[in-house]
Design a protein around this motif. Structure first.
Motif, PDB file in Angstrom:
ATOM      1  N   ALA A  40       0.822  -1.204   0.000  1.00 58.50           N
ATOM      2  CA  ALA A  40       0.000   0.000   0.000  1.00 58.50           C
ATOM      3  C   ALA A  40       0.860   1.261   0.000  1.00 58.50           C
ATOM      4  CB  ALA A  40      -0.937  -0.005   1.205  1.00 58.50           C
ATOM      5  N   LEU A  41       1.917   1.261   0.804  1.00 59.57           N
ATOM      6  CA  LEU A  41       2.820   2.419   0.823  1.00 59.57           C
ATOM      7  C   LEU A  41       3.548   2.585  -0.509  1.00 59.57           C
ATOM      8  CD1 LEU A  41       4.336   2.204   4.405  1.00 59.57           C
ATOM      9  CD2 LEU A  41       2.822   3.966   3.508  1.00 59.57           C
ATOM     10  N   GLU A  44       1.107   4.216  -2.814  1.00 56.97           N
ATOM     11  CA  GLU A  44       0.935   5.627  -2.477  1.00 56.97           C
ATOM     12  C   GLU A  44       2.136   6.446  -2.933  1.00 56.97           C
ATOM     13  OE1 GLU A  44       0.709   7.219   1.769  1.00 56.97           O
ATOM     14  OE2 GLU A  44      -1.379   7.068   1.133  1.00 56.97           O
ATOM     15  N   MET A  45       3.337   5.927  -2.693  1.00 52.05           N
ATOM     16  CA  MET A  45       4.534   6.634  -3.138  1.00 52.05           C
ATOM     17  C   MET A  45       4.614   6.685  -4.670  1.00 52.05           C
ATOM     18  SD  MET A  45       5.996   7.830  -0.541  1.00 52.05           S
ATOM     19  CE  MET A  45       7.503   8.363  -1.299  1.00 52.05           C
ATOM     20  N   SER A  47       2.097   6.920  -6.715  1.00 54.57           N
ATOM     21  CA  SER A  47       1.195   7.970  -7.200  1.00 54.57           C
ATOM     22  C   SER A  47       1.791   9.355  -6.969  1.00 54.57           C
ATOM     23  CB  SER A  47      -0.171   7.860  -6.520  1.00 54.57           C
ATOM     24  OG  SER A  47      -0.072   8.164  -5.145  1.00 54.57           O
ATOM     25  N   ILE A  48       2.568   9.519  -5.896  1.00 53.32           N
ATOM     26  CA  ILE A  48       3.227  10.804  -5.647  1.00 53.32           C
ATOM     27  C   ILE A  48       4.332  11.039  -6.673  1.00 53.32           C
ATOM     28  CG2 ILE A  48       4.707  12.044  -4.005  1.00 53.32           C
ATOM     29  CD1 ILE A  48       3.045  10.687  -1.764  1.00 53.32           C
ATOM     30  N   GLN A  80      -2.577  18.080   0.926  1.00 53.70           N
ATOM     31  CA  GLN A  80      -2.454  16.739   0.364  1.00 53.70           C
ATOM     32  C   GLN A  80      -2.041  15.785   1.474  1.00 53.70           C
ATOM     33  OE1 GLN A  80      -3.207  15.791  -2.701  1.00 53.70           O
ATOM     34  NE2 GLN A  80      -3.769  17.852  -3.305  1.00 53.70           N
ATOM     35  N   SER A  81      -2.886  14.851   1.744  1.00 50.02           N
ATOM     36  CA  SER A  81      -2.556  13.908   2.811  1.00 50.02           C
ATOM     37  C   SER A  81      -2.128  12.569   2.205  1.00 50.02           C
ATOM     38  CB  SER A  81      -3.767  13.694   3.714  1.00 50.02           C
ATOM     39  OG  SER A  81      -4.812  13.095   2.983  1.00 50.02           O
ATOM     40  N   SER A  82      -1.563  11.766   3.038  1.00 48.64           N
ATOM     41  CA  SER A  82      -1.185  10.409   2.667  1.00 48.64           C
ATOM     42  C   SER A  82      -1.990   9.465   3.548  1.00 48.64           C
ATOM     43  CB  SER A  82       0.311  10.188   2.882  1.00 48.64           C
ATOM     44  OG  SER A  82       1.059  11.076   2.100  1.00 48.64           O
ATOM     45  N   ILE A  84      -2.824   6.298   3.513  1.00 52.30           N
ATOM     46  CA  ILE A  84      -2.274   4.988   3.851  1.00 52.30           C
ATOM     47  C   ILE A  84      -1.196   5.134   4.915  1.00 52.30           C
ATOM     48  CG2 ILE A  84      -1.065   2.955   2.965  1.00 52.30           C
ATOM     49  CD1 ILE A  84      -3.878   3.200   1.883  1.00 52.30           C
ATOM     50  N   PHE A  85      -0.300   6.107   4.726  1.00 54.68           N
ATOM     51  CA  PHE A  85       0.755   6.312   5.713  1.00 54.68           C
ATOM     52  C   PHE A  85       0.176   6.739   7.059  1.00 54.68           C
ATOM     53  CE2 PHE A  85       3.731   9.051   7.955  1.00 54.68           C
ATOM     54  CZ  PHE A  85       4.778   8.171   8.129  1.00 54.68           C
TER      55      PHE A  85
END
Length: 102
Positions: A40-41, A44-45, A47-48, A80-82, A84-85
């Motif tokens: 998941a991380l 997320e990374m 997509s960033i 902008q939040s994360s 999953i993190f």
């Protein structure tokens, strides 16, 4: 007394096997959770990281406008939040040290 010893051995064996199985199951559960969090991380990374080429273009355009001494429109942007993190911040330590997921 002769009938008690086999029952005591059976009971002790059952308790020890159950105790050991609990630790094995917990170890597997932690492995499964850490694998899911790592994936998941990574997503997320990823997509960033996809936004970096667009960011470079925007920063270049802003620099050009500043060089020409023109006004820059800076609209207010949402934070902008994360997610999953933030949801798993306390579990990040489960992922292990450097080099584990290479």
């Amino acid at each position: 007394m002769g009938n008690v010893v086999p029952a005591l051995i059976a009971f002790t064996s059952t308790v020890l096997v159950g105790y050991g199985a609990h630790f094995l199951a917990e170890d597997y559960r932690r492995f499964r959770d850490s694998t899911a969090i790592a994936a998941a991380l990574a997503g997320e990374m990823g997509s960033i990281v996809l936004s970096f080429p667009g960011l470079r273009n925007v920063l270049t355009e802003m620099k050009d406008l500043l060089d020409e001494e023109k006004a820059i429109a800076l609209p207010e942007m949402p934070d902008q939040s994360s997610p999953i993190f933030e949801a798993n911040a306390e579990k990040v330590g489960m992922l292990g040290g450097e080099g584990r997921f290479r």
